[in-house]
Write an enzyme that holds these catalytic residues in place. Structure first.
Site, short mmCIF file in Angstrom:
data_model
loop_
_atom_site.label_atom_id
_atom_site.label_comp_id
_atom_site.label_asym_id
_atom_site.label_seq_id
_atom_site.Cartn_x
_atom_site.Cartn_y
_atom_site.Cartn_z
N LYS A 201 10.79 -34.81 -29.61
CA LYS A 201 10.35 -33.70 -30.32
C LYS A 201 11.91 -33.27 -30.81
CE LYS A 201 7.49 -32.14 -28.00
NZ LYS A 201 5.62 -31.95 -26.66
N THR B 143 3.24 -20.57 -33.15
CA THR B 143 3.97 -22.11 -32.16
C THR B 143 3.20 -22.15 -31.14
OG1 THR B 143 5.56 -20.60 -31.71
CG2 THR B 143 5.31 -22.19 -33.67
N GLY C 111 0.85 -23.60 -28.51
CA GLY C 111 0.03 -24.59 -28.09
C GLY C 111 1.20 -25.65 -29.00
N THR C 112 1.66 -25.96 -29.83
CA THR C 112 2.31 -26.76 -30.71
C THR C 112 2.39 -28.69 -29.42
OG1 THR C 112 3.08 -25.27 -31.66
CG2 THR C 112 4.02 -27.36 -32.00
N GLY C 113 2.57 -27.94 -28.31
CA GLY C 113 3.08 -29.26 -27.53
C GLY C 113 1.59 -30.21 -27.11
N CYS C 114 1.20 -29.65 -26.72
CA CYS C 114 -0.24 -29.37 -26.50
C CYS C 114 -1.34 -30.05 -27.98
CB CYS C 114 -1.40 -28.05 -25.79
SG CYS C 114 -0.36 -27.35 -24.97
C1 LIG Z 1 -2.15 -24.31 -19.65
C2 LIG Z 1 -1.41 -24.63 -20.32
N1 LIG Z 1 -0.84 -26.22 -21.28
C3 LIG Z 1 0.40 -25.76 -21.90
C4 LIG Z 1 1.07 -24.06 -21.92
C5 LIG Z 1 2.51 -24.74 -23.48
O1 LIG Z 1 2.37 -24.40 -24.42
P1 LIG Z 1 3.11 -23.57 -24.61
O2 LIG Z 1 4.51 -24.14 -25.06
O3 LIG Z 1 3.13 -23.27 -26.59
O4 LIG Z 1 3.67 -22.26 -23.93
C6 LIG Z 1 0.66 -23.22 -21.81
N2 LIG Z 1 1.62 -22.25 -22.47
N3 LIG Z 1 -0.20 -23.28 -21.23
#
Ligand SMILES: Cc1ncc(COP(=O)(O)O)c(N)n1
Length: 608
Positions: free
Chosen positions: A227, A304, A306-309
């Site tokens: 990405k 943004t 949680g974008t990857g999740c």
């Molecule tokens: C439980 C959990 N899983 C994954 C992410 C990554 O997400 P981000 O890169 O947006 O902080 C996060 N912050 N928390």
């Protein structure tokens, strides 16, 4: 002083009968969901919980739901987290994580899996063990599509994976994965670790991304999505890379929810290409060494988190629904893009969450809010705000309102309006030709008859100003503004459908209604004018030579006609909601006609 006779434009209205039977607006499940089959595949996420609701398990479950999938979850760790950062992490024990996965897999037929934050080496091993036990111990079972998001560090900079777990990811999870989805930082970390290389590897260009994706595939996953959200890339860069590598497949997504058709490469008026800032992802499929570049417009947003999740969950959902990998990635990227674009920026004080349910919004028209009966028109006006204002608050209108518009300007306007009405009547004739019911043929024909009435009013008026019928009919030179506008109406009528034609006619209808109301509001009695010098003075009715004109357009009859026209268009749009592309096409017609309307008054104001 000449008092202007009636010059109403009742004909500039759409008759209700042009309306297809009014249909209650349907709940339109769009973008993400219109391809969802009736089955509801179950999907599993193995990830961390985000108490703030934007990332991790919470984002995954929302994403699964938005895709019509049934979501299940095995939690690797609890995080005390919000949009500002991660305050604490409390892991599940490996045994308990394994138990959660066992419980799910022993009961529910899972069609797609994604993993996110795995926390540490032991939990990663526990997840692998549970998956292998269920899927790989018997010959009949094979692992469903498995998307691995190698979450290492949160956007806020908090470590979400113990460095010791990286080797387990590389050696044990990646070979099980259908797809791995690292971002730039994760890819750099994984590759530096994998190669045990110093100094750390850096990915700084599309070329770097291509070789990194290929190298990451060496760890055994079936494919790699690298990405590029954190890389600044322009369309010129993409062009250059694609020109040098004929084997690359360019997947462009021009889709945005605001109706703009973003073209990756646009040619401006001077013929030179304009370079746009893009987000570029690289997809590499190991089996056939297929390398694709996926491009979409970059959105500047702080929503943004949680974008990857979200992206990896959407890919898993799409794969569970039966999409092939390229489609799954493309559609998931679109879903995520729209999630950012429609996010509510008011949630939290840091990096806010995406809107996971944009696809469940009623219709596609962005102006649609409960209680707004005219969402399409609202959308048109908002999006064309500048030119719309320039049209309905034109100096011509302001001077006319104060009664000080030079007579010659008004005369030019009214003569050209006479010529314009010829096109207008012909446009309605085309509308009749495009109608399939007697009711709508009759409605369009009635409008033509009203135009014929209206030109008589013009003739009467002109004769009062000393302009003969002969002069009006044969000696008035058609101005370019009139020919352009009229020609455009006919062109839309010829190449478009009846809705496009109605929209082309709307700007005129609504604009004159708006002008009428604006003039009414800006009289001293109604108190909304600024008064004083310049063009912003009060509108005066008494002694105003154009008073009848003002009264006609602000009057009840014309306002009713506007209302009817709006209802026609709105109910047709609600009965058959437009796609993005179609909405964009409609908007362009509206905007063009609004420009023409402004141009019409510009033309009238030019003194010869
Ligand atoms: C439980 C959990 N899983 C994954 C992410 C990554 O997400 P981000 O890169 O947006 O902080 C996060 N912050 N928390």
């Amino acid at each position: 002083m000449v008092v202007i006779e009636r010059m109403t434009r009742p004909s500039r209205s759409h008759d209700r009968e042009n309306v297809t039977p009014r249909v209650k607006p349907t709940l339109r499940i769009s973008a993400a969901c219109h391809l969802v089959p009736m089955s509801q595949p179950s999907v599993l996420t193995i990830a961390g919980s985000d108490s703030g609701g934007g990332a991790g398990i919470q984002a995954d479950l929302k994403t699964f739901a938005a895709h019509g999938c049934y979501g299940t979850s095995a939690i690797t760790a609890l995080t005390a987290q919000n949009t500002k950062g991660v305050q604490d992490v409390f892991p599940s024990s490996p045994e308990f994580l394994e138990k959660q996965i066992d419980s799910i897999l022993s009961d529910i037929d899972i069609k797609g899996i994604k993993s996110g934050m795995l926390f540490d080496a032991n939990n990663t091993r526990a997840a692998i063990s549970a998956l292998k036990k269920h899927y790989l111990s018997s010959l009949s079972n094979s692992l469903p599509p498995f998307v691995v998001d190698p979450v290492c560090v949160s956007t806020s900079g908090h470590s979400l994976l113990d460095p010791a777990a990286i080797d387990v990811l590389l050696k044990d999870i990646f070979p099980m994965a259908t797809l791995i989805t690292p971002n730039k930082a994760e890819a750099e970390l994984l590759l530096s670790r994998g190669r045990r290389r110093e100094p750390a590897l850096k990915i700084e260009s599309i070329e770097d991304m291509l070789s990194a994706a290929e190298e990451l595939a060496g760890f055994g996953s079936q494919s790699v999505l690298l990405k590029g959200g954190h890389l600044t890339v322009f369309s010129d860069d993409v062009q250059r890379v694609v020109a040098n590598r004929p084997d690359l497949i360019l997947v462009r997504d021009d889709f945005t929810s605001n109706g703009e058709n973003m073209e990756i490469l646009r040619v401006n008026q001077t013929g030179t290409s304009v370079s746009h800032e893009l987000v570029v992802d690289v997809l590499y499929e190991t089996s056939d060494k297929k390398m694709s570049i996926l491009c979409r417009p970059r959105i500047r947003s702080t929503s943004t988190h949680g974008t990857g999740c979200t992206l990896s969950a959407a890919i898993a959902a799409r794969l569970a629904l039966g999409s092939d990998l390229t489609d799954a990635v493309k559609l998931a990227a679109r879903y995520t893009h729209l999630g950012i674009e429609t996010a509510n920026p008011e949630i939290g004080h840091g990096h806010g969450p995406l809107n996971h349910f944009h696809s469940l919004k009623e219709a596609l028209i962005p102006g649609r809010t409960p209680g707004n009966p005219y969402p399409l028109t609202t959308f048109f006006i908002r999006k064309s705000a500048k030119v719309w204002k320039a049209y309905v608050e034109h100096d011509f209108v302001k001077l006319l309102g104060r009664g000080i518009l030079p007579k010659e300007c008004f005369v030019r306007f009214i003569k050209q309006d006479y010529l314009y009405l010829r096109y207008y009547a012909r446009a309605y004739a085309l509308l009749a030709a495009k109608s399939s019911t007697f009711a709508s043929i009759s409605s369009a024909t009635q409008t033509i008859l009203s135009v014929l009435q209206e030109i008589n009013t013009h003739k009467t008026f002109c004769s009062a100003w000393g302009i003969s019928e002969e002069e009006l009919e044969y000696e008035t030179r058609e101005e370019a503004a009139t020919a352009a506008y009229g020609g455009y109406l006919i062109d839309v009528g010829l190449r478009g459908d009846s809705m496009m034609l109605l929209i082309a006619l709307l700007s005129c209808l609504l604009g004159y209604g708006e002008v009428g109301l604006w003039l009414k509001r800006h009289t001293k009695e109604n108190g909304r004018g600024k008064g004083g010098e310049g063009n912003e003075g009060w509108v005066v009715l008494e002694g105003n030579p154009y008073v009848e004109w003002i009264k006609d357009y602000s009057g009840e009859a014309y306002q009713q006609a506007v209302k009817l026209g709006l209802e026609t268009i709105e109910s047709r749009a609600a009965a058959d909601p437009p796609s993005k592309v179609r909405l964009d096409e409609w908007f362009r017609i509206w905007e063009r006609c609004t420009e023409f309307e402004k141009g019409f008054w510009d033309m009238a104001m030019v003194k010869e």
